[in-house]
Design a protein around this motif. Structure first.
Motif, PDB file in Angstrom:
ATOM      1  N   GLY A  82     -15.674   3.799  -0.783  1.00  0.00           N
ATOM      2  CA  GLY A  82     -14.580   4.757  -0.651  1.00  0.00           C
ATOM      3  C   GLY A  82     -13.270   4.137  -0.181  1.00  0.00           C
ATOM      4  N   ARG A  83     -13.357   3.053   0.524  1.00  0.00           N
ATOM      5  CA  ARG A  83     -12.167   2.325   0.995  1.00  0.00           C
ATOM      6  C   ARG A  83     -12.294   0.892   0.508  1.00  0.00           C
ATOM      7  NH1 ARG A  83     -10.964   0.025   6.921  1.00  0.00           N
ATOM      8  NH2 ARG A  83      -8.812  -0.630   6.594  1.00  0.00           N
ATOM      9  N   THR A  84     -11.710   0.622  -0.649  1.00  0.00           N
ATOM     10  CA  THR A  84     -11.944  -0.655  -1.310  1.00  0.00           C
ATOM     11  C   THR A  84     -10.916  -1.728  -1.005  1.00  0.00           C
ATOM     12  OG1 THR A  84     -10.749   0.048  -3.292  1.00  0.00           O
ATOM     13  CG2 THR A  84     -13.145   0.442  -3.239  1.00  0.00           C
ATOM     14  N   LYS A  85      -9.801  -1.386  -0.372  1.00  0.00           N
ATOM     15  CA  LYS A  85      -8.762  -2.380  -0.156  1.00  0.00           C
ATOM     16  C   LYS A  85      -8.059  -2.165   1.178  1.00  0.00           C
ATOM     17  CE  LYS A  85      -4.819  -4.485  -2.437  1.00  0.00           C
ATOM     18  NZ  LYS A  85      -3.917  -4.495  -3.572  1.00  0.00           N
ATOM     19  N   ALA A  86      -7.660  -3.271   1.795  1.00  0.00           N
ATOM     20  CA  ALA A  86      -6.872  -3.228   3.027  1.00  0.00           C
ATOM     21  C   ALA A  86      -5.830  -4.337   2.942  1.00  0.00           C
ATOM     22  CB  ALA A  86      -7.765  -3.435   4.241  1.00  0.00           C
ATOM     23  N   THR A  87      -4.599  -4.009   3.337  1.00  0.00           N
ATOM     24  CA  THR A  87      -3.506  -4.975   3.263  1.00  0.00           C
ATOM     25  C   THR A  87      -2.717  -4.972   4.559  1.00  0.00           C
ATOM     26  OG1 THR A  87      -3.292  -4.641   0.876  1.00  0.00           O
ATOM     27  CG2 THR A  87      -1.418  -5.648   1.983  1.00  0.00           C
ATOM     28  N   CYS A  88      -2.366  -6.156   5.013  1.00  0.00           N
ATOM     29  CA  CYS A  88      -1.503  -6.347   6.175  1.00  0.00           C
ATOM     30  C   CYS A  88      -0.210  -6.988   5.686  1.00  0.00           C
ATOM     31  CB  CYS A  88      -2.185  -7.260   7.187  1.00  0.00           C
ATOM     32  SG  CYS A  88      -1.092  -7.802   8.531  1.00  0.00           S
ATOM     33  N   SER A 101      -4.592  -9.695   2.411  1.00  0.00           N
ATOM     34  CA  SER A 101      -5.303  -8.539   1.858  1.00  0.00           C
ATOM     35  C   SER A 101      -6.757  -8.873   1.556  1.00  0.00           C
ATOM     36  CB  SER A 101      -4.607  -8.023   0.595  1.00  0.00           C
ATOM     37  OG  SER A 101      -4.686  -8.975  -0.438  1.00  0.00           O
ATOM     38  N   ALA A 102      -7.544  -7.821   1.524  1.00  0.00           N
ATOM     39  CA  ALA A 102      -8.957  -7.914   1.160  1.00  0.00           C
ATOM     40  C   ALA A 102      -9.254  -6.762   0.224  1.00  0.00           C
ATOM     41  CB  ALA A 102      -9.843  -7.829   2.395  1.00  0.00           C
ATOM     42  N   GLU A 103     -10.044  -7.043  -0.810  1.00  0.00           N
ATOM     43  CA  GLU A 103     -10.424  -6.005  -1.764  1.00  0.00           C
ATOM     44  C   GLU A 103     -11.906  -6.131  -2.090  1.00  0.00           C
ATOM     45  OE1 GLU A 103      -9.103  -4.180  -6.099  1.00  0.00           O
ATOM     46  OE2 GLU A 103      -8.447  -6.182  -5.552  1.00  0.00           O
ATOM     47  N   ARG A 104     -12.583  -5.019  -2.017  1.00  0.00           N
ATOM     48  CA  ARG A 104     -14.001  -4.943  -2.387  1.00  0.00           C
ATOM     49  C   ARG A 104     -14.061  -4.562  -3.862  1.00  0.00           C
ATOM     50  NH1 ARG A 104     -18.977  -2.182   0.620  1.00  0.00           N
ATOM     51  NH2 ARG A 104     -20.255  -1.714  -1.188  1.00  0.00           N
TER      52      ARG A 104
END
Length: 192
Positions: A82-88, A101-104
């Protein structure tokens, strides 16, 4: 805020955005700046930044100087279906300085690194096979077996390394990515 003067020809380089296309355009273009003799903006960063992974000292060579520091980042990398990406993103003086960034993604999905990365003659990270390392960043794809399903974890760092000599840049990004990989594996539930 005082005006900055950059070496001749440097302004043109500033306007060239370095874009890495990792599958569906992971990352954000970053523009380089110049130092004006001020203290590093790292002193304005929280004690842990970008998902709680990095310290101000680790980020000091990449954030430059400026009057205003803005960090836009979630607190963690707990990625799921449900939460596939996070970016700083870190901006200093209104200019982008660092993106992490990280992406599933589904396992085995093809990765396109993009011509902007390839033109910088990247090399493979010494500790990660499916990876790229260049003078202003690093990217890696990790195969993960999560508690519910397998997935790939694409990690990306792009920054303005003004605070580093040319020969220091790739080793610095390799060290930053190693730390990011260790934390991202744990936080994203990789190999649990």
């Amino acid at each position: 805020m005082t005006a900055r003067t950059c070496p001749s020809g440097y302004g043109a380089v500033r306007r060239i955005a370095l874009v890495a296309t990792v599958s569906l355009a992971v990352g954000v273009p970053l523009l380089s700046g110049c130092s004006d003799g001020k203290e590093s903006a790292a002193s304005e960063l929280p004690s842990s930044t970008c998902f709680g992974v990095f310290t101000p000292v680790e980020l000091a060579p990449f954030v430059g100087t400026g009057d205003e520091v803005r960090v836009d980042s979630p607190g963690d990398l707990r990625l799921s279906a449900g939460r596939t990406k996070a970016t700083c993103n870190i901006e200093v003086g209104g200019k982008p300085r660092l993106t992490v960034s990280a992406e599933r993604r589904p396992p085995g999905q093809e990765v396109t690194w993009g011509s902007e990365v390839e033109k910088h003659r990247p090399e493979v990270l010494p500790y990660a096979g499916n990876s790229k390392l260049w003078d202003s960043g690093a990217a890696v794809v990790l195969g993960c077996t999560g508690s519910a399903e397998a997935f790939d974890l694409t990690l990306f760092i792009d920054a303005v390394p003004d605070g580093l000599k040319q020969e220091e840049r790739r080793p610095a990004f390799a060290a930053l990515m190693r730390k990011f990989m260790e934390s991202a594996r744990q936080q994203a539930g990789c190999d649990t």
